[in-house]
Design an enzyme around this catalytic site. Structure first.
Site, PDB file in Angstrom:
ATOM      1  N   ARG A 235       0.864  -1.188   0.000  1.00  0.00           N
ATOM      2  CA  ARG A 235       0.000   0.000   0.000  1.00  0.00           C
ATOM      3  C   ARG A 235       0.897   1.233   0.000  1.00  0.00           C
ATOM      4  O   ARG A 235       1.913   1.275   0.711  1.00  0.00           O
ATOM      5  CB  ARG A 235      -0.911   0.022   1.233  1.00  0.00           C
ATOM      6  CG  ARG A 235      -2.102  -0.931   1.137  1.00  0.00           C
ATOM      7  CD  ARG A 235      -3.129  -0.494   0.085  1.00  0.00           C
ATOM      8  NE  ARG A 235      -4.259  -1.412  -0.022  1.00  0.00           N
ATOM      9  CZ  ARG A 235      -4.345  -2.452  -0.836  1.00  0.00           C
ATOM     10  NH1 ARG A 235      -3.343  -2.745  -1.648  1.00  0.00           N
ATOM     11  NH2 ARG A 235      -5.436  -3.201  -0.866  1.00  0.00           N
ATOM     12  N   GLU A 264      -2.529   7.455  -4.970  1.00  0.00           N
ATOM     13  CA  GLU A 264      -2.887   6.827  -6.259  1.00  0.00           C
ATOM     14  C   GLU A 264      -4.362   6.962  -6.626  1.00  0.00           C
ATOM     15  O   GLU A 264      -4.709   6.911  -7.808  1.00  0.00           O
ATOM     16  CB  GLU A 264      -2.479   5.350  -6.268  1.00  0.00           C
ATOM     17  CG  GLU A 264      -3.292   4.462  -5.336  1.00  0.00           C
ATOM     18  CD  GLU A 264      -2.865   2.997  -5.390  1.00  0.00           C
ATOM     19  OE1 GLU A 264      -1.673   2.703  -5.231  1.00  0.00           O
ATOM     20  OE2 GLU A 264      -3.750   2.143  -5.593  1.00  0.00           O
ATOM     21  N   HIS A 296      -0.460  -0.287  -9.810  1.00  0.00           N
ATOM     22  CA  HIS A 296      -1.220  -1.266  -9.009  1.00  0.00           C
ATOM     23  C   HIS A 296      -1.631  -2.472  -9.866  1.00  0.00           C
ATOM     24  O   HIS A 296      -2.801  -2.789 -10.010  1.00  0.00           O
ATOM     25  CB  HIS A 296      -2.451  -0.596  -8.390  1.00  0.00           C
ATOM     26  CG  HIS A 296      -2.816  -1.201  -7.068  1.00  0.00           C
ATOM     27  ND1 HIS A 296      -3.107  -0.453  -5.964  1.00  0.00           N
ATOM     28  CD2 HIS A 296      -2.927  -2.496  -6.673  1.00  0.00           C
ATOM     29  CE1 HIS A 296      -3.389  -1.251  -4.946  1.00  0.00           C
ATOM     30  NE2 HIS A 296      -3.282  -2.498  -5.360  1.00  0.00           N
TER      31      HIS A 296
HETATM   32  P1  NAD Z   1      -1.598 -11.173   4.892  1.00  0.00           P
HETATM   33  O1  NAD Z   1      -2.658 -10.695   5.817  1.00  0.00           O
HETATM   34  O2  NAD Z   1      -1.535 -12.620   4.542  1.00  0.00           O
HETATM   35  O3  NAD Z   1      -0.156 -10.763   5.466  1.00  0.00           O
HETATM   36  C1  NAD Z   1       0.102  -9.542   6.080  1.00  0.00           C
HETATM   37  C2  NAD Z   1       1.189  -9.792   7.114  1.00  0.00           C
HETATM   38  O4  NAD Z   1       1.547  -8.533   7.673  1.00  0.00           O
HETATM   39  C3  NAD Z   1       0.718 -10.687   8.269  1.00  0.00           C
HETATM   40  O5  NAD Z   1       1.666 -11.715   8.495  1.00  0.00           O
HETATM   41  C4  NAD Z   1       0.642  -9.736   9.452  1.00  0.00           C
HETATM   42  O6  NAD Z   1       0.937 -10.349  10.691  1.00  0.00           O
HETATM   43  C5  NAD Z   1       1.706  -8.735   9.056  1.00  0.00           C
HETATM   44  N1  NAD Z   1       1.617  -7.487   9.798  1.00  0.00           N
HETATM   45  C6  NAD Z   1       0.523  -6.867  10.283  1.00  0.00           C
HETATM   46  N2  NAD Z   1       0.867  -5.736  10.930  1.00  0.00           N
HETATM   47  C7  NAD Z   1       2.233  -5.669  10.851  1.00  0.00           C
HETATM   48  C8  NAD Z   1       3.182  -4.743  11.341  1.00  0.00           C
HETATM   49  N3  NAD Z   1       2.805  -3.689  12.058  1.00  0.00           N
HETATM   50  N4  NAD Z   1       4.498  -4.970  11.070  1.00  0.00           N
HETATM   51  C9  NAD Z   1       4.880  -6.058  10.361  1.00  0.00           C
HETATM   52  N5  NAD Z   1       4.007  -6.966   9.878  1.00  0.00           N
HETATM   53  C10 NAD Z   1       2.703  -6.772  10.113  1.00  0.00           C
HETATM   54  O7  NAD Z   1      -1.733 -10.258   3.598  1.00  0.00           O
HETATM   55  P2  NAD Z   1      -1.179 -10.565   2.139  1.00  0.00           P
HETATM   56  O8  NAD Z   1      -2.214 -11.288   1.352  1.00  0.00           O
HETATM   57  O9  NAD Z   1       0.187 -11.146   2.240  1.00  0.00           O
HETATM   58  O10 NAD Z   1      -1.111  -9.084   1.548  1.00  0.00           O
HETATM   59  C11 NAD Z   1      -0.160  -8.140   2.019  1.00  0.00           C
HETATM   60  C12 NAD Z   1      -0.546  -6.773   1.507  1.00  0.00           C
HETATM   61  O11 NAD Z   1      -0.379  -6.757   0.077  1.00  0.00           O
HETATM   62  C13 NAD Z   1      -2.031  -6.441   1.717  1.00  0.00           C
HETATM   63  O12 NAD Z   1      -2.208  -5.804   2.948  1.00  0.00           O
HETATM   64  C14 NAD Z   1      -2.350  -5.533   0.567  1.00  0.00           C
HETATM   65  O13 NAD Z   1      -2.258  -4.195   1.039  1.00  0.00           O
HETATM   66  C15 NAD Z   1      -1.252  -5.787  -0.465  1.00  0.00           C
HETATM   67  N6  NAD Z   1      -1.733  -6.277  -1.761  1.00  0.00           N
HETATM   68  C16 NAD Z   1      -1.357  -5.598  -2.884  1.00  0.00           C
HETATM   69  C17 NAD Z   1      -1.756  -6.049  -4.130  1.00  0.00           C
HETATM   70  C18 NAD Z   1      -1.343  -5.358  -5.425  1.00  0.00           C
HETATM   71  O14 NAD Z   1      -1.941  -5.621  -6.479  1.00  0.00           O
HETATM   72  N7  NAD Z   1      -0.347  -4.502  -5.420  1.00  0.00           N
HETATM   73  C19 NAD Z   1      -2.574  -7.178  -4.215  1.00  0.00           C
HETATM   74  C20 NAD Z   1      -2.930  -7.859  -3.037  1.00  0.00           C
HETATM   75  C21 NAD Z   1      -2.509  -7.399  -1.811  1.00  0.00           C
END
Ligand code: NAD
Length: 333
Positions: A235, A264, A296
Site C-alpha cells: 500500500r 494513487e 497497481h
Molecule cells: P496477509 O494478511 O496474509 O499478510 C500480512 C502480514 O503482515 C501478516 O503476516 C501480518 O501479521 C503482518 N503485519 C501486520 N501488521 C504488521 C506490522 N505492524 N508490522 C509487520 N508486519 C505486520 O496479507 P497478504 O495477502 O500477504 O497481503 C499483504 C498486503 O499486500 C495487503 O495488505 C495488501 O495491502 C497488499 N496487496 C497488494 C496487491 C497489489 O496488487 N499490489 C494485491 C494484493 C494485496
C-alpha cells in the site's frame, strides 16, 4: 440480488461476467469509483462491489444504508479504505477476498525487483530505438544480498522463500507474528528497526495500519544503508513520499520499485496520457532514472482475477441465502 460494481474496468466485466454464469445475479457495471457523489447510483441495489481506491468512509456508508444497500463486497484483500465501524453501525456487512493469488503479487514483486536492479526496462526501451549500448545498465547480483521482508503473511512469505531459496539472498524478516516455516528455512526474524538498518533491499508486504503508516520515513531513510533498494507492492502510504523523494535527490537511495503510491486514488487505473497531472510528487517520482513505477498491477493475472470474481460472487450468494459469511471482515480485525 442486484449488485452495482463500482470502478469497473474491462477485466472486471470479463471475469465477474464469467463467474456470474453460476449465479445469474443482476450486475450493473459503473466506471466511476464509489464516492459520496456517486453513491446515489447504488439506490435500489442490495450490494455494492468495490476495489482498492473506492471510498467507503462513514458518510458513504450512511448514504449506502439509506440507498438500501445491505452488503459491501471488496474485490480485493486490503480494506484500509473501508470504515468498518460505520458499516456495522449501519447494519451493512463487509466481505473481502482474503486470498486470491498470493503468487500473483509475490511473483510480480520479484519481477519488479529484478527489472529495477538489472535495469531490464531501460534495456528494453533502448533496443526499441536500435540502441544496443550497455553503458549505464550495470546492475548487481541478487545472490548474497541482505533483503528485508516486512510482513510475512501470504505474499511476504512467498517473496521471502523465493529470494532465499531461489536466489540465495540473506533474508531478514519483521512481522508481529513469526512464520515458523520461514524460520526453518533460514529466514531470520529481527526487529523492524534492525531490519531497516541492515537490509540492502527492503520489500513491503504488511497491511496499511496506524502502526505501518509511513514506516519508510525520513529517519529510517537517514539510518538505512546507502544505496538501499525499496520495493512496495503493498500500500502506498507505507512510504512517506516526500521523505523518499528527498532521499532520492540526495542519492542516498539506490532504487525504488513501486506498484502502489500514497496518492494513487483518482490517478491509477485510468489512462491519463493526454491529461495534465496535478500531482507534482507523482510527476517528480517518475523523473528519477532509478524509480520504476507501475499502476497497481501486481494482482493482475488471469488466475487472480478469476479467483477474485468467484469468491466475491460466492460471498454475495451466501449473503443472499442467509448463510454464514466466511470472508466477512469484523470490526476488530
Ligand atoms: P496477509 O494478511 O496474509 O499478510 C500480512 C502480514 O503482515 C501478516 O503476516 C501480518 O501479521 C503482518 N503485519 C501486520 N501488521 C504488521 C506490522 N505492524 N508490522 C509487520 N508486519 C505486520 O496479507 P497478504 O495477502 O500477504 O497481503 C499483504 C498486503 O499486500 C495487503 O495488505 C495488501 O495491502 C497488499 N496487496 C497488494 C496487491 C497489489 O496488487 N499490489 C494485491 C494484493 C494485496
Amino acid at each position: 440480488m442486484r449488485i452495482v460494481v463500482y470502478g469497473t474496468r474491462s477485466y472486471d466485466r470479463t471475469f465477474l461476467g464469467a463467474a456470474n454464469a453460476l449465479h445469474g445475479f443482476e450486475l450493473q457495471f459503473i466506471d466511476a469509483p464509489l464516492t459520496l457523489s456517486t453513491v446515489r447510483l447504488a439506490e435500489g441495489f442490495d450490494a455494492v462491489c468495490v476495489f482498492v481506491n473506492d471510498t467507503a468512509d462513514r458518510p458513504v456508508m450512511d448514504a449506502l444504508a439509506q440507498a438500501g444497500v445491505r452488503i459491501v463486497a471488496l474485490r480485493c484483500a486490503g480494506y484500509n479504505n473501508v470504515d468498518l465501524a460505520a458499516a456495522a453501525d449501519n447494519g451493512i456487512a463487509v466481505v473481502r477476498v482474503p486470498a486470491y493469488s498470493p503468487h500473483a503479487v509475490a511473483e510480480y514483486t520479484v519481477g519488479l525487483l529484478l527489472s529495477l536492479d538489472r535495469k531490464i526496462h531501460r534495456g528494453w526501451s533502448r533496443t526499441r530505438e536500435n540502441n544496443f549500448a550497455l553503458d549505464g545498465l550495470v546492475g548487481r547480483n541478487l545472490h548474497g544480498r541482505v533483503v528485508g521482508v516486512i510482513g510475512t503473511g501470504q505474499i511476504g512469505a512467498l517473496v521471502a522463500r523465493s529470494l532465499h531459496l531461489g536466489f540465495g539472498c540473506d533474508v531478514l524478516a519483521s512481522d508481529i507474528v513469526a512464520d515458523p516455516a520461514l524460520k526453518e528455512i533460514g529466514v531470520r526474524y529481527v526487529d523492524r528497526d534492525v531490519l531497516l538498518r541492515e537490509a540492502e533491499i527492503v520489500t513491503l508486504h504488511c497491511p496499511l495500519t496506524p502502526d505501518t503508516h509511513h514506516l519508510i520515513n525520513a529517519q529510517v531513510l537517514a539510518a538505512a544503508r546507502p544505496g538501499l533498494v525499496i520495493v512496495n507492492t503493498s500500500r502506498g502510504a507505507l512510504i512517506d513520499t516526500v521523505a523518499l523523494i528527498e532521499a532520492l535527490k540526495q542519492r542516498r537511495v539506490g532504487g525504488v520499485a513501486l506498484d502502489v503510491y500514497e496518492q494513487e486514488a483518482g490517478v491509477f487505473f485510468d489512462d491519463l496520457s493526454s491529461e495534465i497531472i496535478d500531482d507534482d510528487m507523482l510527476q517528480r517520482l517518475l523523473t528519477f532514472p532509478n524509480v520504476l513505477m507501475t499502476g497497481h498491477q501486481a494482482f493482475l493475472t488471469e488466475e487472480a482475477l478469476s479467483a477474485i470474481a468467484q469468491t466475491t460472487l460466492q460471498s454475495l450468494n451466501d449473503f443472499a441465502a442467509g448463510r454464514q459469511l466466511t470472508n466477512r471482515i469484523a470490526v476488530t480485525q
